[in-house]
Design a protein around this motif. Structure first.
Motif, PDB file in Angstrom:
ATOM      1  N   MET A   1      40.635  52.882   7.369  1.00 32.46           N
ATOM      2  CA  MET A   1      41.924  52.962   6.674  1.00 32.46           C
ATOM      3  C   MET A   1      42.429  54.256   6.355  1.00 32.46           C
ATOM      4  O   MET A   1      43.860  54.447   6.329  1.00 32.46           O
ATOM      5  N   ALA A   2      41.855  55.205   5.816  1.00 23.83           N
ATOM      6  CA  ALA A   2      41.806  56.415   5.315  1.00 23.83           C
ATOM      7  C   ALA A   2      42.771  57.293   6.347  1.00 23.83           C
ATOM      8  O   ALA A   2      43.678  58.010   6.235  1.00 23.83           O
ATOM      9  N   PHE A   3      42.197  57.247   7.533  1.00 20.95           N
ATOM     10  CA  PHE A   3      42.361  58.164   8.594  1.00 20.95           C
ATOM     11  C   PHE A   3      43.413  57.554   9.727  1.00 20.95           C
ATOM     12  O   PHE A   3      43.883  58.343  10.701  1.00 20.95           O
ATOM     13  N   THR A   4      43.796  56.069   9.694  1.00 18.66           N
ATOM     14  CA  THR A   4      44.623  55.710  10.505  1.00 18.66           C
ATOM     15  C   THR A   4      45.871  55.167   9.805  1.00 18.66           C
ATOM     16  O   THR A   4      47.091  55.300  10.281  1.00 18.66           O
ATOM     17  N   LEU A   5      46.038  54.047   9.030  1.00 14.75           N
ATOM     18  CA  LEU A   5      46.781  53.554   8.212  1.00 14.75           C
ATOM     19  C   LEU A   5      47.585  54.163   7.099  1.00 14.75           C
ATOM     20  O   LEU A   5      48.610  54.163   6.854  1.00 14.75           O
ATOM     21  N   ARG A   6      46.532  54.891   6.552  1.00 11.86           N
ATOM     22  CA  ARG A   6      47.311  55.526   5.127  1.00 11.86           C
ATOM     23  C   ARG A   6      48.047  56.739   5.419  1.00 11.86           C
ATOM     24  O   ARG A   6      48.954  57.018   4.601  1.00 11.86           O
ATOM     25  N   PRO A   7      47.641  57.405   6.150  1.00 11.27           N
ATOM     26  CA  PRO A   7      48.558  59.021   6.302  1.00 11.27           C
ATOM     27  C   PRO A   7      49.888  58.820   6.550  1.00 11.27           C
ATOM     28  O   PRO A   7      50.303  57.903   7.432  1.00 11.27           O
ATOM     29  N   ALA A   8      50.649  59.195   5.745  1.00 11.76           N
ATOM     30  CA  ALA A   8      52.180  59.201   5.933  1.00 11.76           C
ATOM     31  C   ALA A   8      52.969  60.506   5.158  1.00 11.76           C
ATOM     32  O   ALA A   8      52.362  61.007   4.217  1.00 11.76           O
ATOM     33  N   VAL A   9      53.979  60.773   5.580  1.00  9.99           N
ATOM     34  CA  VAL A   9      54.973  61.747   5.036  1.00  9.99           C
ATOM     35  C   VAL A   9      56.293  61.204   4.417  1.00  9.99           C
ATOM     36  O   VAL A   9      56.841  60.709   5.326  1.00  9.99           O
ATOM     37  N   PHE A  10      56.498  61.386   3.092  1.00  6.72           N
ATOM     38  CA  PHE A  10      57.732  60.951   2.720  1.00  6.72           C
ATOM     39  C   PHE A  10      58.759  62.179   2.211  1.00  6.72           C
ATOM     40  O   PHE A  10      58.218  62.983   1.365  1.00  6.72           O
ATOM     41  N   ALA A  11      59.768  62.151   2.745  1.00  5.75           N
ATOM     42  CA  ALA A  11      60.640  63.422   2.662  1.00  5.75           C
ATOM     43  C   ALA A  11      61.851  62.785   2.071  1.00  5.75           C
ATOM     44  O   ALA A  11      62.725  62.139   2.592  1.00  5.75           O
ATOM     45  N   GLY A  12      61.728  63.242   0.640  1.00  4.61           N
ATOM     46  CA  GLY A  12      63.219  63.003  -0.317  1.00  4.61           C
ATOM     47  C   GLY A  12      63.963  64.011  -0.254  1.00  4.61           C
ATOM     48  O   GLY A  12      64.060  64.940   0.189  1.00  4.61           O
ATOM     49  N   GLU A  13      65.184  63.820  -1.040  1.00  6.35           N
ATOM     50  CA  GLU A  13      66.086  64.803  -1.355  1.00  6.35           C
ATOM     51  C   GLU A  13      65.441  65.987  -2.168  1.00  6.35           C
ATOM     52  O   GLU A  13      65.901  67.078  -2.397  1.00  6.35           O
ATOM     53  N   ASP A  14      64.627  65.525  -3.082  1.00  8.46           N
ATOM     54  CA  ASP A  14      64.320  66.640  -4.040  1.00  8.46           C
ATOM     55  C   ASP A  14      62.573  67.067  -3.809  1.00  8.46           C
ATOM     56  O   ASP A  14      62.208  67.963  -4.343  1.00  8.46           O
ATOM     57  N   ARG A  15      61.934  66.236  -2.929  1.00  6.74           N
ATOM     58  CA  ARG A  15      60.474  66.567  -2.756  1.00  6.74           C
ATOM     59  C   ARG A  15      59.993  66.234  -1.488  1.00  6.74           C
ATOM     60  O   ARG A  15      60.485  65.227  -0.902  1.00  6.74           O
ATOM     61  N   LEU A  16      58.766  66.820  -1.114  1.00  9.72           N
ATOM     62  CA  LEU A  16      57.998  66.056  -0.112  1.00  9.72           C
ATOM     63  C   LEU A  16      56.896  65.687  -0.499  1.00  9.72           C
ATOM     64  O   LEU A  16      56.046  66.385  -1.423  1.00  9.72           O
ATOM     65  N   ARG A  17      56.197  64.494  -0.233  1.00  6.67           N
ATOM     66  CA  ARG A  17      55.296  63.763  -0.454  1.00  6.67           C
ATOM     67  C   ARG A  17      54.296  63.581   0.751  1.00  6.67           C
ATOM     68  O   ARG A  17      54.704  62.996   1.643  1.00  6.67           O
ATOM     69  N   ILE A  18      53.093  64.041   0.646  1.00  4.68           N
ATOM     70  CA  ILE A  18      52.107  63.861   1.714  1.00  4.68           C
ATOM     71  C   ILE A  18      50.941  63.041   1.283  1.00  4.68           C
ATOM     72  O   ILE A  18      50.321  63.422   0.505  1.00  4.68           O
ATOM     73  N   ARG A  19      50.849  62.073   2.153  1.00  7.16           N
ATOM     74  CA  ARG A  19      49.496  61.012   1.993  1.00  7.16           C
ATOM     75  C   ARG A  19      48.773  61.304   3.024  1.00  7.16           C
ATOM     76  O   ARG A  19      48.727  60.678   4.005  1.00  7.16           O
ATOM     77  N   ASN A  20      47.688  62.040   2.599  1.00  5.62           N
ATOM     78  CA  ASN A  20      46.466  62.310   3.609  1.00  5.62           C
ATOM     79  C   ASN A  20      45.441  61.457   3.320  1.00  5.62           C
ATOM     80  O   ASN A  20      45.414  60.584   2.393  1.00  5.62           O
ATOM     81  N   PRO A  21      44.316  61.511   4.155  1.00  8.99           N
ATOM     82  CA  PRO A  21      43.113  60.501   4.068  1.00  8.99           C
ATOM     83  C   PRO A  21      42.734  60.680   2.662  1.00  8.99           C
ATOM     84  O   PRO A  21      42.392  59.477   2.001  1.00  8.99           O
ATOM     85  N   PHE A  22      42.532  61.649   2.005  1.00 10.95           N
ATOM     86  CA  PHE A  22      41.912  61.702   0.695  1.00 10.95           C
ATOM     87  C   PHE A  22      42.548  62.401  -0.556  1.00 10.95           C
ATOM     88  O   PHE A  22      41.862  62.562  -1.719  1.00 10.95           O
ATOM     89  N   ARG A  23      43.710  62.604  -0.113  1.00  5.37           N
ATOM     90  CA  ARG A  23      44.598  63.298  -1.235  1.00  5.37           C
ATOM     91  C   ARG A  23      46.081  62.952  -1.347  1.00  5.37           C
ATOM     92  O   ARG A  23      46.498  62.565   0.038  1.00  5.37           O
ATOM     93  N   VAL A  24      46.848  62.934  -2.115  1.00 10.57           N
ATOM     94  CA  VAL A  24      48.146  62.575  -2.191  1.00 10.57           C
ATOM     95  C   VAL A  24      48.783  64.085  -2.800  1.00 10.57           C
ATOM     96  O   VAL A  24      48.370  64.390  -3.752  1.00 10.57           O
ATOM     97  N   ILE A  25      49.697  64.720  -1.851  1.00 14.47           N
ATOM     98  CA  ILE A  25      50.296  66.084  -2.375  1.00 14.47           C
ATOM     99  C   ILE A  25      51.664  65.887  -2.520  1.00 14.47           C
ATOM    100  O   ILE A  25      52.523  65.405  -1.645  1.00 14.47           O
ATOM    101  N   VAL A  26      52.239  66.214  -3.780  1.00 14.79           N
ATOM    102  CA  VAL A  26      53.730  66.375  -3.757  1.00 14.79           C
ATOM    103  C   VAL A  26      54.357  67.805  -4.159  1.00 14.79           C
ATOM    104  O   VAL A  26      53.788  68.406  -4.961  1.00 14.79           O
ATOM    105  N   LEU A  27      55.058  68.046  -3.265  1.00  6.17           N
ATOM    106  CA  LEU A  27      55.439  69.220  -3.200  1.00  6.17           C
ATOM    107  C   LEU A  27      57.119  69.293  -3.600  1.00  6.17           C
ATOM    108  O   LEU A  27      57.786  68.933  -2.725  1.00  6.17           O
TER     109      LEU A  27
END
Length: 233
Positions: free
Chosen positions: A70-96
């Motif tokens: 699930m971590a390497f196939t279903l979980r990864p996603a990139v959410f691009a909003g007006e104010d931030r970029l949220r990256i959901r990788n297999p083992f981390r969630v990064i908010v920039l």
């Protein structure tokens, strides 16, 4: 004489909240669903009909493998909003916040570079070398057809002569720009959003990184249980 009561002004409608653009890998989703279906089918079968230590081994394997798939196939996603970029990788969630993003880079993988110099890989937007090759071939064919049409138009004008009233006119193809692979187009979109929102007051802040313990916990538990069962012989 009565005075009219002062009524409070009607509440102003709140500004609509823009939704994030969500980028995921279709092939990753399809592959993950198929893998999970096979793993669960085999694992549940072993749990139900297995004898001796087989059910325990099946349980430990499921605890280890299912979260990783699930971590390497279903979980990864990139959410691009007006104010931030949220990256959901297999083992981390990064908010920039956009104000902390320096640039996007594409090579053998797609990455975002923070102003601090830290790189983060975009697992949900994998590089497709095959897609790039197809786009390059389409671009080459389009350019060849464009040059061929131009040559035929020039030849027709030479045969009929200019200003004869019945001569052919040249055909100008519409240039839509270079053809790009789908993931490269996504990176272009993210770069455009960075350029538009990077200096916005609401797009400032600090980079945050959170480990995905909901994925790592079951996987570690499964690995420990497998180790224990292997040690028992």
């Amino acid at each position: 004489m009565t005075t009219p009561e002062h009524q409070p002004p009607p509440p102003q409608p709140s500004a609509p909240v823009s939704k994030d653009r969500i980028y995921r890998s279709p092939m990753g989703l399809v592959g993950g669903v198929l893998l999970l279906a096979i793993i669960l089918w085999l694992g549940i079968d072993a749990l139900v009909v297995g004898k001796g230590r087989t059910p325990w081994l099946a349980l430990a394997t499921l605890l280890l493998v299912v979260p990783l798939v699930m971590a390497f196939t279903l979980r990864p996603a990139v959410f691009a909003g007006e104010d931030r970029l949220r990256i959901r990788n297999p083992f981390r969630v990064i908010v920039l916040p956009w104000g902390q993003v320096e640039t996007f880079r594409s090579g053998y993988s797609n990455e975002v570079l923070a102003k601090s110099g830290t790189k983060f890989q975009l697992w949900a937007i994998p590089v497709s070398l095959r897609g790039r090759s197809r786009a390059a071939r389409r671009q080459a064919r389009a350019e060849a057809e464009k040059e061929g049409k131009g040559g035929r138009s020039r030849g027709a004008r030479g045969a009929w002569g200019a200003g004869t009233g019945g001569g052919l006119t040249g055909t100008h193809a519409v240039d839509d720009g270079p053809m790009r692979a789908e993931t490269d187009k996504i990176m272009d979109d993210l770069g455009a959003l960075l350029e538009a929102r990077g200096k916005a007051a609401t797009a400032q802040g600090e980079v945050t990184v959170r480990w995905a313990y909901e994925v790592m916990g079951p996987a570690v538990a499964g690995a420990v249980l497998l180790g224990v069962l292997a040690g028992m012989g």
